[in-house]
Design a protein around this motif. Sequence first.
Motif, PDB file in Angstrom:
ATOM      1  N   LEU A  60      18.535 -13.110  -6.045  1.00 58.08           N
ATOM      2  CA  LEU A  60      17.786 -12.805  -4.825  1.00 58.08           C
ATOM      3  C   LEU A  60      18.071 -11.401  -4.313  1.00 58.08           C
ATOM      4  N   LEU A  61      19.302 -10.952  -4.430  1.00 56.70           N
ATOM      5  CA  LEU A  61      19.654  -9.623  -3.925  1.00 56.70           C
ATOM      6  C   LEU A  61      18.932  -8.523  -4.706  1.00 56.70           C
ATOM      7  N   VAL A  62      18.946  -8.635  -6.034  1.00 57.72           N
ATOM      8  CA  VAL A  62      18.223  -7.645  -6.842  1.00 57.72           C
ATOM      9  C   VAL A  62      16.718  -7.796  -6.624  1.00 57.72           C
ATOM     10  N   SER A  63      16.275  -9.032  -6.510  1.00 56.04           N
ATOM     11  CA  SER A  63      14.855  -9.283  -6.291  1.00 56.04           C
ATOM     12  C   SER A  63      14.361  -8.651  -4.998  1.00 56.04           C
ATOM     13  N   ALA A  64      15.223  -8.637  -3.978  1.00 61.09           N
ATOM     14  CA  ALA A  64      14.840  -8.045  -2.698  1.00 61.09           C
ATOM     15  C   ALA A  64      14.515  -6.565  -2.857  1.00 61.09           C
ATOM     16  N   SER A  65      15.401  -5.825  -3.510  1.00 61.00           N
ATOM     17  CA  SER A  65      15.147  -4.398  -3.722  1.00 61.00           C
ATOM     18  C   SER A  65      13.998  -4.179  -4.695  1.00 61.00           C
ATOM     19  N   ALA A  66      13.929  -5.020  -5.732  1.00 62.08           N
ATOM     20  CA  ALA A  66      12.851  -4.872  -6.718  1.00 62.08           C
ATOM     21  C   ALA A  66      11.493  -5.098  -6.076  1.00 62.08           C
ATOM     22  N   GLY A  67      11.436  -5.989  -5.080  1.00 60.78           N
ATOM     23  CA  GLY A  67      10.166  -6.259  -4.426  1.00 60.78           C
ATOM     24  C   GLY A  67       9.583  -5.025  -3.773  1.00 60.78           C
ATOM     25  N   VAL A  68      10.382  -4.328  -2.986  1.00 66.36           N
ATOM     26  CA  VAL A  68       9.866  -3.143  -2.300  1.00 66.36           C
ATOM     27  C   VAL A  68       9.741  -1.946  -3.243  1.00 66.36           C
ATOM     28  N   LEU A  69      10.722  -1.779  -4.135  1.00 64.68           N
ATOM     29  CA  LEU A  69      10.669  -0.643  -5.054  1.00 64.68           C
ATOM     30  C   LEU A  69       9.517  -0.806  -6.039  1.00 64.68           C
ATOM     31  N   GLY A  70       9.357  -2.018  -6.574  1.00 64.62           N
ATOM     32  CA  GLY A  70       8.262  -2.264  -7.511  1.00 64.62           C
ATOM     33  C   GLY A  70       6.905  -2.144  -6.843  1.00 64.62           C
ATOM     34  N   GLY A  71       6.790  -2.678  -5.610  1.00 65.60           N
ATOM     35  CA  GLY A  71       5.527  -2.553  -4.889  1.00 65.60           C
ATOM     36  C   GLY A  71       5.173  -1.112  -4.613  1.00 65.60           C
ATOM     37  N   ARG A  72       6.174  -0.335  -4.226  1.00 66.01           N
ATOM     38  CA  ARG A  72       5.950   1.082  -3.953  1.00 66.01           C
ATOM     39  C   ARG A  72       5.571   1.831  -5.235  1.00 66.01           C
ATOM     40  N   PHE A  73       6.285   1.564  -6.335  1.00 66.50           N
ATOM     41  CA  PHE A  73       5.961   2.190  -7.617  1.00 66.50           C
ATOM     42  C   PHE A  73       4.549   1.814  -8.066  1.00 66.50           C
ATOM     43  N   GLY A  74       4.176   0.554  -7.849  1.00 63.20           N
ATOM     44  CA  GLY A  74       2.844   0.115  -8.254  1.00 63.20           C
ATOM     45  C   GLY A  74       1.751   0.836  -7.504  1.00 63.20           C
ATOM     46  N   GLY A 121       4.310  -8.755  -5.144  1.00 61.43           N
ATOM     47  CA  GLY A 121       3.608  -7.677  -4.462  1.00 61.43           C
ATOM     48  C   GLY A 121       2.604  -6.989  -5.369  1.00 61.43           C
ATOM     49  N   LEU A 122       2.978  -6.786  -6.624  1.00 64.42           N
ATOM     50  CA  LEU A 122       2.059  -6.179  -7.580  1.00 64.42           C
ATOM     51  C   LEU A 122       0.859  -7.084  -7.834  1.00 64.42           C
ATOM     52  N   VAL A 392      -4.208  -6.596   8.111  1.00 68.46           N
ATOM     53  CA  VAL A 392      -3.902  -5.478   9.009  1.00 68.46           C
ATOM     54  C   VAL A 392      -3.470  -4.216   8.273  1.00 68.46           C
ATOM     55  N   VAL A 393      -3.529  -4.204   6.916  1.00 65.92           N
ATOM     56  CA  VAL A 393      -3.109  -3.009   6.177  1.00 65.92           C
ATOM     57  C   VAL A 393      -4.234  -2.533   5.273  1.00 65.92           C
ATOM     58  N   PRO A 394      -4.314  -1.229   4.983  1.00 68.79           N
ATOM     59  CA  PRO A 394      -5.317  -0.711   4.041  1.00 68.79           C
ATOM     60  C   PRO A 394      -5.002  -1.144   2.618  1.00 68.79           C
ATOM     61  N   GLU A 395      -6.020  -1.148   1.759  1.00 70.39           N
ATOM     62  CA  GLU A 395      -5.852  -1.600   0.377  1.00 70.39           C
ATOM     63  C   GLU A 395      -4.795  -0.795  -0.362  1.00 70.39           C
ATOM     64  N   SER A 396      -4.689   0.497  -0.061  1.00 68.47           N
ATOM     65  CA  SER A 396      -3.750   1.370  -0.755  1.00 68.47           C
ATOM     66  C   SER A 396      -2.292   1.000  -0.504  1.00 68.47           C
ATOM     67  N   HIS A 397      -2.022   0.189   0.529  1.00 68.09           N
ATOM     68  CA  HIS A 397      -0.644  -0.193   0.861  1.00 68.09           C
ATOM     69  C   HIS A 397      -0.408  -1.690   0.675  1.00 68.09           C
ATOM     70  N   THR A 398      -1.279  -2.350  -0.096  1.00 68.25           N
ATOM     71  CA  THR A 398      -1.155  -3.797  -0.279  1.00 68.25           C
ATOM     72  C   THR A 398       0.158  -4.178  -0.942  1.00 68.25           C
ATOM     73  N   SER A 399       0.483  -3.542  -2.074  1.00 67.26           N
ATOM     74  CA  SER A 399       1.715  -3.888  -2.786  1.00 67.26           C
ATOM     75  C   SER A 399       2.945  -3.508  -1.977  1.00 67.26           C
ATOM     76  N   GLU A 400       2.838  -2.430  -1.196  1.00 65.26           N
ATOM     77  CA  GLU A 400       3.982  -2.014  -0.372  1.00 65.26           C
ATOM     78  C   GLU A 400       4.303  -3.064   0.682  1.00 65.26           C
ATOM     79  N   ILE A 401       3.276  -3.547   1.399  1.00 63.63           N
ATOM     80  CA  ILE A 401       3.519  -4.532   2.455  1.00 63.63           C
ATOM     81  C   ILE A 401       3.955  -5.863   1.848  1.00 63.63           C
ATOM     82  N   ALA A 402       3.366  -6.232   0.698  1.00 59.86           N
ATOM     83  CA  ALA A 402       3.766  -7.477   0.038  1.00 59.86           C
ATOM     84  C   ALA A 402       5.180  -7.368  -0.511  1.00 59.86           C
TER      85      ALA A 402
END
Length: 494
Positions: A60-74, A121-122, A392-402
């Motif tokens: 879960l700890l690695v998954s937490a960072s991977a969620g935001v980092l992967g969403g942002r990278f995507g 998120g991706l 409430v978010v634009p399409e370009s930030h979907t993976s980031e918010i997720a």
Amino acid sequence: MSSTTRALKRPGFAPIVLVLVLAEIVSAFELSMMYVTLPTLMRDFQVDANTVAWVVTAFLLVSASAGVLGGRFGDLYGRRKVMVIALAIAAIGSIVSLLGGSLEMIILGRAIQGVTGAVLGLAFGLAREHLDEERVPVGISMVGASALIAGAGGALIAGFMIDAFSWHGIFVFAAVVSILAAASVQLVIPRDTIIPSQDKPDFLGAVLLPIAVSAILLGFSGSSKTGFASMQFIGLIGIGIAAAAVWAWWELRVESPIVNLRMFKNRQIALAMTATVLAAVGPLGGGNVPAQLIMQSPPSLGYGLGFSPTAAGVLISTTLLVGYFFSPLGGKLAFRYGARTVFIAGLALVALVVPVILLTYGNVVMFAVAMVFNGIGISLAYGALPNLLIEVVPESHTSEIAGTNTLIRNVGQSAAVAIGAFILARHTDPATTAVAQDGISAAFIFVFVFAALSVVVALMLRRTPAQWVPETVGERDLRRGTAADPEGVVSASA
């Protein structure tokens, strides 16, 4: 949707959703399969609940960072590409756990598997990118609730593997499914059309966050042995709080943060994230371990049902599959009545499950009924939550918010596992490793308190929320400078 994307020949609704569901199943399966395995690992390695809980917490700890980092990278470099990489790394993690032969190596492999936290998120971003607008709520609801399929499969397969072979077979299966999912994404999902961004990834933010959370959770998980007044506990908690403070300071100043904390100024986002973490600490994360102990403990303890791992897996898989059948309905209801209503209904349902369990210890029928309601509630909540956010978010930030929501949820689940393990360890017989009924009750009461709080916060969500407009650090500084110097004196003098 851009004209470029529309111009591309793409598969229909069913193939896209099926592949995205398969990809998310990998992530959720690698979490759910371990809950059934925990009692076996406790016996095989002769460890208590606090120690074995790190098999889940590391993921879960690695998954937490991977969620935001992967969403942002995507969002920046291509969601399809990043998803395939994450699934391939997950297969490597399964192999490490399989071949390690010790609890420490299992934990290491589980940490590597945690990269699949980026998948959800991706998947939401790809669904919003490639599905027709009117089909997006249903598609996202089905992908979001696919954790129930994984929970069902994880419980059933893990139980069968343990009874027929050993816990090793679980990781063989996980590696194979990861590879199949990566190949399916590569073959079915259209190629990325995103032009790679020149923004620098926020690696410091991605490193500081798990350090902060890990230190705090490690302090609490060991407190049953060291005590709250020990230097170890105080030191770990101090390190965690300090790292969290530095992380928050950095995230508010970096140009492209791993978690855009400025989004929390939006009321709807702030409330949805708060409800998420409360539900994660409570029913979505805190109820799994005591539920497995109820099923796999002997009836002589007063609360146990005496199930084998396979029988426990069959019960959980059946109830979760029933819940998943409600996910398309949840998506349609969200499209018609709003995601807020469906989200509240799901949270209220999982909250009501706890009193049913507490009042009917030892009754198989009532426990099964409670688990069915739990599956339906989770399906509605998981399906409505992403729709609630993308409203409430634009399409370009979907993976980031997720991805940010995945981080919030996984941190909450990590806390739930650590705190729940602490509660159960305080009521465990060292000689037999059996947990007393009072410990099970205390763990579920803890779950119920946070479940009720999540419902209260969800009720504060607005039916017609304001949109969030992303703002970079440079834009914010420029706006502040203009407001402070409306005549342009500073610019002129410069």
